[in-house]
Enzyme design. Sequence first.
Site, PDB file in Angstrom:
ATOM      1  N   ASP A  97     -36.627  54.511  32.563  1.00 27.40           N
ATOM      2  CA  ASP A  97     -35.990  55.765  32.151  1.00 27.40           C
ATOM      3  C   ASP A  97     -34.863  55.531  31.152  1.00 27.40           C
ATOM      4  O   ASP A  97     -34.577  56.379  30.310  1.00 27.40           O
ATOM      5  CB  ASP A  97     -35.405  56.483  33.375  1.00 27.40           C
ATOM      6  CG  ASP A  97     -36.445  57.295  34.129  1.00 27.40           C
ATOM      7  OD1 ASP A  97     -37.636  57.203  33.775  1.00 27.40           O
ATOM      8  OD2 ASP A  97     -36.072  58.010  35.076  1.00 27.40           O
ATOM      9  N   GLY A 135     -39.075  71.544  33.716  1.00 30.63           N
ATOM     10  CA  GLY A 135     -39.351  72.749  34.490  1.00 30.63           C
ATOM     11  C   GLY A 135     -38.640  73.997  34.017  1.00 30.63           C
ATOM     12  O   GLY A 135     -39.261  75.044  33.783  1.00 30.63           O
TER      13      GLY A 135
END
Length: 410
Positions: A155, A338
């Site tokens: 990440d 999202g």
Amino acid sequence: MLVLVVNCGSSSIKYQVREVTPEGSEPSPYTSSMPAINENIPLATATAGMAGDQVITKGLIENIGTSEIQDHTQALEILARRLDEELGGRTIDAAGHRVVHGGERFSAPVLVNNEIIRAIERLAPLAPLHNPAHALGLRAIQKTYPGMPQVCVFDTAFHRTMPEKAWRYAIPEQWYEMDGMRRYGFHGTSHDYVTGKACEFLGIPREQFNTVVAHLGNGASVTAIREGRSYDTSMGYTPLAGLVMGTRSGDLDPSVVTAMLERKPGMSAQDMNRILNNESGLQGICGDSDMRAVEQRADSGDERAQLALDMAAYRLAKYIGGYHVAVGGAQALIFTAGIGENSPGFRALVCDQLGALGVRLDASRNEHPEGNVARISFPDSAVEVLVVATDEERAIAEATAALVWERVKN
């Protein structure tokens, strides 16, 4: 090539099996003899020419260590049996792992050997809830699928291109030298992936692309992309920094922490960490961490919910403005994840504050974006506003296949 994409938590394993095919080539089974590891192939380069959009199967194994599933090795054995049935005899060729923290060492996906696993374990102090679990998953797959190549995708890796003026903190030198206190940044795989998709959509070569990417989920971060690379990002030493998030405070005067510890004698550092990570953000402001619920409450006149939205949008708008300057003028603003993909109301609340940048949001397009990449701004907007669907699992699968395929060819 069939790639098993895994995200190992301390008590769970989230997985997908994806079909990835190098363009112009036939998939090849893995070999147990892999050439040397390369830690310097950027994700965007590694995945060029890969197609990994077919999900064969996916699922989640939970309650590891608190149920009849005693550890990650047993969980992987169960998963292997499940996949044997679901794949009808097809063989998994490689495994790709999401790894939260790569520290200063890892700037690109890497093929795994025992030394790489030990390096991930040594980085555990930087991600104590995540890296130990990732190492357990890596070792478990070694036992369950002997000889199968594994790849780690970090990440933090995408943000290794930040200049020192962006990642250094103005703190004593020894805090960095001895304790690694610096900005690392997170959500890098997502920021990298959607940047590439936006380049394709706009027809701009990546090395000429300047943009600001807002990855907005329950955890949220914004990144300045200059000439196709990460230049600055809102998360810092940990994912707590930056934006107002579902349960995380984001940026905070450090004196708030020291003052509260002084005023509350029974409060420990662990208590403070829990409060700032799990009881703050939207949750702390209005008692609800779900953006959809907060928006519904605000629409019905709830003042605390509206305040939470206003604070979150204002914080993000400030970052976007600053990063517009950092990249020398953004060609695009990208919303993803999202909330970024599914909340037209929050996108509008943010963009309404960006008039000084010449941003003009098309309300109709914003309400109904179409496709995996959608333009939601007017044609005369000085900055293109895009909604881009992220797919971190696809990015991991393609990076895994690219490294394995390259080694097989060589």
